[in-house]
Design an enzyme around this catalytic site. Structure first.
Site: not given
Length: 290
Positions: A77-78, A123-124, A141, A147, A233
């Site tokens: 996804k990166d 998105r989140r 981050r 996290r 993103c």
């Protein structure tokens, strides 16, 4: 052989998994080289507020292009939708869960109004707004362990993460709740790993043996949606393709930052037409919001 990877605990765990698989396919010694990326140096910004294209992959890909390493291992996804120069995704190993999960002492429906929820994903954030959650969204981050610890220490009441990362690091005890794909649609490629090499690499035949065809087809459909829409993103877009008995089901949801649904599509078809199905989904979405 030499493989390039980021230095986070997740990146190295993923790369060690690839090395382990390759050790069953080749007698060559495989060395790991840690390469720091631009994204690793940015700790204080929402990713959608910066030019995020390739910030977690560019330095790794340059190392492959320059011949410093034979291949690189990425969280798929990166990856930007178009790879640099002569680079190619030569394999997508079997995919881990693409689902999103909640890390919190609270269950999702018990999180109080005004609670501090950490995310650097638009998105989140948009999906939280879509579900009419009155959260105080703040940037969070750092790697997965960092996290999680920020939630455990009380700096944040909750965060939303990819289940795949927690599973690969053996941290699933921190999962409070798992969201369905339909409720919290993940990013394209979430849960998948990409093995990237030069198209003319003499190691390509070995690396291609790592490929899991259904996983490759799923991410092909998902990334095609991104490619056709021309978004990354910086857009609140969730895309998920799942294959069962060579049948592919793709769902895609585009929101605005406030959580309003701009487009929601579902397409079904043969897994062998993954790219066409991604294209079809993208065209349907463009009809909705253009």
């Amino acid at each position: 052989m030499k493989v390039g990877t980021r230095g986070s605990s997740l990146a190295t765990a993923q790369t060690n998994g690839i090395i382990s698989e390759l050790s069953n396919l080749t007698d060559e010694k495989i060395d790991m080289e840690i390469i720091k990326t631009t994204g690793d140096n940015i700790q204080d910004s929402q990713l959608y507020n910066i030019d995020a294209k390739g910030i977690f992959t560019r330095e790794l890909d340059n190392a492959v292009l320059n011949g410093d390493v034979d291949f690189a291992v990425h969280s798929l996804k990166d990856l930007p939708t178009e790879l640099e120069g002569e680079l190619k995704i030569v394999a997508v190993p079997k995919r881990e869960s693409p689902n999103e999960v909640l890390v919190s002492k609270y269950a999702w429906d018990e999180i109080p109004s005004g609670a501090v929820v950490g995310t650097s994903s638009i998105r989140r954030e948009a999906f939280c707004n879509y579900h009419e959650k009155d959260f105080n969204i703040k940037t969070i981050r750092g790697n997965i362990d960092t996290r999680i610890n920020k939630v455990l220490s009380g700096d944040y009441d909750a965060t939303i993460m990819a289940e795949a990362g927690l599973k690969r690091l053996g941290l699933t005890e921190h999962i409070k709740q798992r969201f369905s794909i339909e409720y919290f649609t993940p990013a394209a490629g979430q849960g998948a790993i990409a093995v990237v090499a030069r198209e003319d690499s003499d190691k390509r035949n070995i690396l291609e043996m790592l490929n899991h065809i259904p996983s490759f087809q799923e991410v092909t459909a998902e990334k095609k949606v991104l490619e056709e829409l021309g978004v990354g993103c910086q857009w609140p877009l969730g895309v998920s393709a799942r294959i069962n008995e060579n049948k592919l089901k793709l769902c895609a949801v585009l929101l605005d930052k406030e959580g309003k649904v701009l487009s929601r599509v579902n397409v079904n078809g043969s897994a062998d037409e993954a790219s066409k199905l991604g294209l079809k989904a993208a065209k349907l979405m463009m009809e909705d919001y253009i």
